[in-house]
Design a protein around this motif. Structure first.
Motif, PDB file in Angstrom:
ATOM      1  N   THR A 182      51.407  31.918  12.625  1.00  0.00           N
ATOM      2  CA  THR A 182      51.805  30.805  13.479  1.00  0.00           C
ATOM      3  C   THR A 182      51.782  29.527  12.637  1.00  0.00           C
ATOM      4  O   THR A 182      51.177  29.481  11.561  1.00  0.00           O
ATOM      5  CB  THR A 182      50.844  30.650  14.665  1.00  0.00           C
ATOM      6  N   ARG A 183      52.403  28.491  13.157  1.00  0.00           N
ATOM      7  CA  ARG A 183      52.370  27.215  12.430  1.00  0.00           C
ATOM      8  C   ARG A 183      50.955  26.670  12.377  1.00  0.00           C
ATOM      9  O   ARG A 183      50.549  26.062  11.381  1.00  0.00           O
ATOM     10  CB  ARG A 183      53.318  26.207  13.085  1.00  0.00           C
ATOM     11  N   ASP A 184      50.181  26.884  13.439  1.00  0.00           N
ATOM     12  CA  ASP A 184      48.776  26.449  13.425  1.00  0.00           C
ATOM     13  C   ASP A 184      48.013  27.133  12.294  1.00  0.00           C
ATOM     14  O   ASP A 184      47.240  26.491  11.574  1.00  0.00           O
ATOM     15  CB  ASP A 184      48.099  26.765  14.764  1.00  0.00           C
ATOM     16  N   GLU A 185      48.221  28.427  12.140  1.00  0.00           N
ATOM     17  CA  GLU A 185      47.538  29.168  11.081  1.00  0.00           C
ATOM     18  C   GLU A 185      47.980  28.679   9.706  1.00  0.00           C
ATOM     19  O   GLU A 185      47.162  28.514   8.789  1.00  0.00           O
ATOM     20  CB  GLU A 185      47.801  30.666  11.227  1.00  0.00           C
ATOM     21  N   ALA A 186      49.280  28.439   9.567  1.00  0.00           N
ATOM     22  CA  ALA A 186      49.797  27.969   8.282  1.00  0.00           C
ATOM     23  C   ALA A 186      49.205  26.611   7.919  1.00  0.00           C
ATOM     24  O   ALA A 186      48.812  26.373   6.767  1.00  0.00           O
ATOM     25  CB  ALA A 186      51.318  27.880   8.331  1.00  0.00           C
ATOM     26  N   ARG A 187      49.118  25.717   8.910  1.00  0.00           N
ATOM     27  CA  ARG A 187      48.538  24.392   8.641  1.00  0.00           C
ATOM     28  C   ARG A 187      47.073  24.517   8.242  1.00  0.00           C
ATOM     29  O   ARG A 187      46.617  23.851   7.306  1.00  0.00           O
ATOM     30  CB  ARG A 187      48.689  23.493   9.869  1.00  0.00           C
ATOM     31  N   ARG A 188      46.332  25.358   8.922  1.00  0.00           N
ATOM     32  CA  ARG A 188      44.912  25.532   8.595  1.00  0.00           C
ATOM     33  C   ARG A 188      44.738  26.061   7.180  1.00  0.00           C
ATOM     34  O   ARG A 188      43.847  25.630   6.446  1.00  0.00           O
ATOM     35  CB  ARG A 188      44.250  26.475   9.605  1.00  0.00           C
ATOM     36  N   ILE A 189      45.591  26.990   6.780  1.00  0.00           N
ATOM     37  CA  ILE A 189      45.513  27.544   5.426  1.00  0.00           C
ATOM     38  C   ILE A 189      45.761  26.450   4.395  1.00  0.00           C
ATOM     39  O   ILE A 189      45.029  26.324   3.401  1.00  0.00           O
ATOM     40  CB  ILE A 189      46.521  28.699   5.257  1.00  0.00           C
ATOM     41  N   ILE A 190      46.775  25.631   4.616  1.00  0.00           N
ATOM     42  CA  ILE A 190      47.125  24.590   3.653  1.00  0.00           C
ATOM     43  C   ILE A 190      46.043  23.523   3.581  1.00  0.00           C
ATOM     44  O   ILE A 190      45.639  23.098   2.487  1.00  0.00           O
ATOM     45  CB  ILE A 190      48.483  23.976   4.020  1.00  0.00           C
ATOM     46  N   VAL A 191      45.565  23.082   4.737  1.00  0.00           N
ATOM     47  CA  VAL A 191      44.535  22.043   4.767  1.00  0.00           C
ATOM     48  C   VAL A 191      43.271  22.515   4.057  1.00  0.00           C
ATOM     49  O   VAL A 191      42.661  21.776   3.266  1.00  0.00           O
ATOM     50  CB  VAL A 191      44.229  21.629   6.223  1.00  0.00           C
ATOM     51  N   ARG A 192      42.887  23.749   4.291  1.00  0.00           N
ATOM     52  CA  ARG A 192      41.685  24.280   3.633  1.00  0.00           C
ATOM     53  C   ARG A 192      41.913  24.427   2.138  1.00  0.00           C
ATOM     54  O   ARG A 192      41.036  24.102   1.340  1.00  0.00           O
ATOM     55  CB  ARG A 192      41.302  25.622   4.254  1.00  0.00           C
ATOM     56  N   ALA A 193      43.102  24.904   1.732  1.00  0.00           N
ATOM     57  CA  ALA A 193      43.400  25.049   0.306  1.00  0.00           C
ATOM     58  C   ALA A 193      43.355  23.703  -0.403  1.00  0.00           C
ATOM     59  O   ALA A 193      42.963  23.615  -1.576  1.00  0.00           O
ATOM     60  CB  ALA A 193      44.766  25.699   0.117  1.00  0.00           C
ATOM     61  N   GLN A 194      43.712  22.640   0.311  1.00  0.00           N
ATOM     62  CA  GLN A 194      43.708  21.303  -0.269  1.00  0.00           C
ATOM     63  C   GLN A 194      42.365  20.577  -0.105  1.00  0.00           C
ATOM     64  O   GLN A 194      42.255  19.388  -0.398  1.00  0.00           O
ATOM     65  CB  GLN A 194      44.827  20.476   0.355  1.00  0.00           C
TER      66      GLN A 194
END
Length: 359
Positions: free
Chosen positions: A6-18
């Motif tokens: 989901t877009r929510d999951e994708a955003r969480r992955i990116i924010v955590r990676a950064q």
């Protein structure tokens, strides 16, 4: 295996990676190892990019001297192409640096200035570390004036070429000026040596580690075959995702407020920002004042995993005050979000060592 996110999951992955979630890193090297690159830019409406990028991750405990120590004393980071990078990336970059394809104009310039190149290397070897101003310009042929920002002096052009091909490196800065030395002294002697194909594969993996999610041939974050394929709801684009980030999705992930410097790597991939974060970011630094909507060097405001505003603020060092000209709300703040943003502005002022003007 293709992951469906989901877009929510994708955003969480990116924010955590950064490193922009609530679990803040503890030091400069930890940030560099995860992000891969920390941009260097002197524009200091608030503070230079390298410092605001680190502060936005580490928080109030970050001090500028920590970056200097990591680069100049510990040699845990090195400067390359307008960024600071962890030394662990250097052996992955060197095979490409030594064999990188050159533009025809660069080949011709180097061929015409072979003696000049040898003289620069000889002077560094005998006298280094040196500033560009310490090295005489003995070039036989000048580069096209459009080839860089340095004007007629050919020394900075040659130093950049030698740096990009792994022959010299930056050992420190004096103010904003780089101090150069030959690679044997600029970098640790015990770096591992990787075959070119293995180094390229490992470098792709590190890029994906920093991005969390990226397109395979993104001009901003090319990751090749690293990770695993992913599809994000509502998107027809093909992404790659770090499998370790997928595994961590079930972990508790608290959000926070982060002000991002316009040269923060999180913002580089504009198509990804639009598609996954619904954030159409435009840096207005080079726009005429009359055309600016949010400010000359406004910092995007990330709340949790949503870009909700823009901070237009300037440090007035003469009067020791942080002036907040505007907090633009792209999405209306809830009272709790407004309070969080104000608290982060107060922390920013404390970190800068100035008071915050009423706004």
């Amino acid at each position: 295996m293709t992951h469906h996110l989901t877009r929510d999951e994708a955003r969480r992955i990116i924010v955590r990676a950064q490193l922009l979630d609530a679990a803040r890193p503890s030091d400069v090297v930890e940030v560099a190892e995860q992000l891969g690159t920390i941009s260097i830019d002197p524009t200091a409406t608030i503070a230079p990019a390298e410092h605001t990028i680190l502060w936005s991750r580490i928080g109030w405990s970050y001090e500028a001297g920590q970056l200097t120590k990591a680069v100049e004393m510990d040699r845990a980071l090195f400067e390359f192409d307008g960024t600071f990078r962890p030394i662990s990336l250097l052996p992955l970059m060197l095979p490409w640096m030594r064999t990188r394809p050159l533009r025809e104009s660069t080949k011709e310039w180097i061929a015409a200035n072979e003696k000049f190149r040898d003289e620069v290397l000889a002077r560094l070897r005998a006298e280094g570390p040196l500033l560009a101003s310490d090295i005489p310009d003995t070039a036989a042929v000048a580069r096209d004036s459009e080839a860089g920002w340095y004007g007629p002096n050919q020394v900075p052009h040659m130093l950049d070429f030698l740096s990009r091909t792994g022959q010299i490196g930056v050992v420190r800065r004096e103010g904003r000026h780089r101090v150069w030395d030959i690679a044997e002294r600029a970098f640790p002697a015990d770096l591992p040596d990787y075959p070119a194909d293995e180094a390229a594969r490992m470098l792709d993996e590190r890029r994906l580690q920093a991005a969390g999610i990226a397109k395979q041939r993104s001009p901003w974050t090319p990751v090749g075959e690293a990770g695993e394929p992913a599809v994000i709801e509502g998107s027809k684009r093909k992404y790659r995702v770090d499998p370790r980030a997928i595994a961590a999705l079930d972990d508790d992930a608290d959000g926070r407020v982060a002000f991002l410097n316009p040269y923060d790597g999180m913002l580089f991939d504009r198509p990804r920002l639009r598609e996954i974060f619904d954030f159409d970011y435009v840096l207005e630094q080079y726009k005429p004042k009359s055309q600016r909507k949010y400010g000359y060097f406004a910092h995007p405001i990330l709340i949790g995993d949503v870009f909700m505003g823009m901070l237009d603020a300037t440090v007035d060092r003469e009067n020791e005050v942080l002036r907040v000209d505007a907090v633009h709300q792209l999405i209306p703040f809830e009272p709790e979000e407004d309070e969080m943003v104000r608290a982060e502005i107060a922390e920013l002022g404390e970190w800068l060592g100035v008071r915050v003007a009423e706004f």
